[in-house]
Design an enzyme around this catalytic site. Sequence first.
Site, mmCIF file in Angstrom:
data_model
loop_
_atom_site.group_PDB
_atom_site.id
_atom_site.type_symbol
_atom_site.label_atom_id
_atom_site.label_comp_id
_atom_site.label_asym_id
_atom_site.label_seq_id
_atom_site.Cartn_x
_atom_site.Cartn_y
_atom_site.Cartn_z
ATOM 1 N N ARG A 34 1.048 -0.898 -0.012
ATOM 2 C CA ARG A 34 0.013 -0.015 -0.046
ATOM 3 C C ARG A 34 0.877 1.317 -0.171
ATOM 4 O O ARG A 34 0.256 2.643 -0.400
ATOM 5 C CB ARG A 34 -0.291 0.203 1.045
ATOM 6 C CG ARG A 34 -2.080 -0.608 1.266
ATOM 7 C CD ARG A 34 -3.037 -1.080 1.482
ATOM 8 N NE ARG A 34 -2.466 -1.806 3.018
ATOM 9 C CZ ARG A 34 -2.728 -2.697 3.458
ATOM 10 N NH1 ARG A 34 -3.247 -3.829 3.084
ATOM 11 N NH2 ARG A 34 -2.043 -3.223 5.065
ATOM 12 N N GLU A 57 3.187 -8.588 13.506
ATOM 13 C CA GLU A 57 2.006 -8.711 14.315
ATOM 14 C C GLU A 57 1.431 -9.855 13.929
ATOM 15 O O GLU A 57 1.021 -10.637 15.070
ATOM 16 C CB GLU A 57 0.547 -7.287 13.601
ATOM 17 C CG GLU A 57 0.820 -6.059 13.901
ATOM 18 C CD GLU A 57 1.064 -5.478 12.634
ATOM 19 O OE1 GLU A 57 0.432 -4.446 11.918
ATOM 20 O OE2 GLU A 57 1.851 -5.795 12.162
#
Length: 188
Positions: A75, A112
Amino acid sequence: MITQSYDTTDTEQSSDVAAIRDAIRDIPDFPKPGIVFKDITTVLRDPALLKKTVDYFYHRLKSQNIAYVVGIESRGFIFGAPLAYQLNAGFVPIRKKGKLPGPVARQSYTLEYGEDVIEIHDDAIPAGARVVLIDDLLATGGTAAAACELLKQIQVEVVAIEFLIHLTFLNGQEKLPATCPMHAMIHY
């Protein structure tokens, strides 16, 4: 780590940021239970909001003599390429392992949901060049910190790291080196 704030005295840009923030939607339990995903596709699909997002970064950086915009896969590419165009700068991607064809510098990191490796062509940017690093989201900071380390390896000057969103409760900014000043448009 240096964090810069947006000057809220500019009411037009403040209303643009509010409109962008309002367009971001929450997707609960994605990609796994307990995670609330910040979906920016609602910003990207709206031509006016996409333009306002890129313009926001441009106005922040236009006086910084940026030679290259470095976008983190994937992104970061969305905002990085049009920002590079506006800044009259080159665009250089940081990719996941195995996606670049030439000799690369690489950095592993924890994110994460596990571990990963990112790479940059080792000859993509001349040493000493002024660059801005851009991505959509700062969460735990692992990817951005690894990207800063990659840029350090190829000896460039990171003028700023820009994010659309900063999830402040995850404290990702603490992983970023003091030599990489960061800013986010929207904080949650």
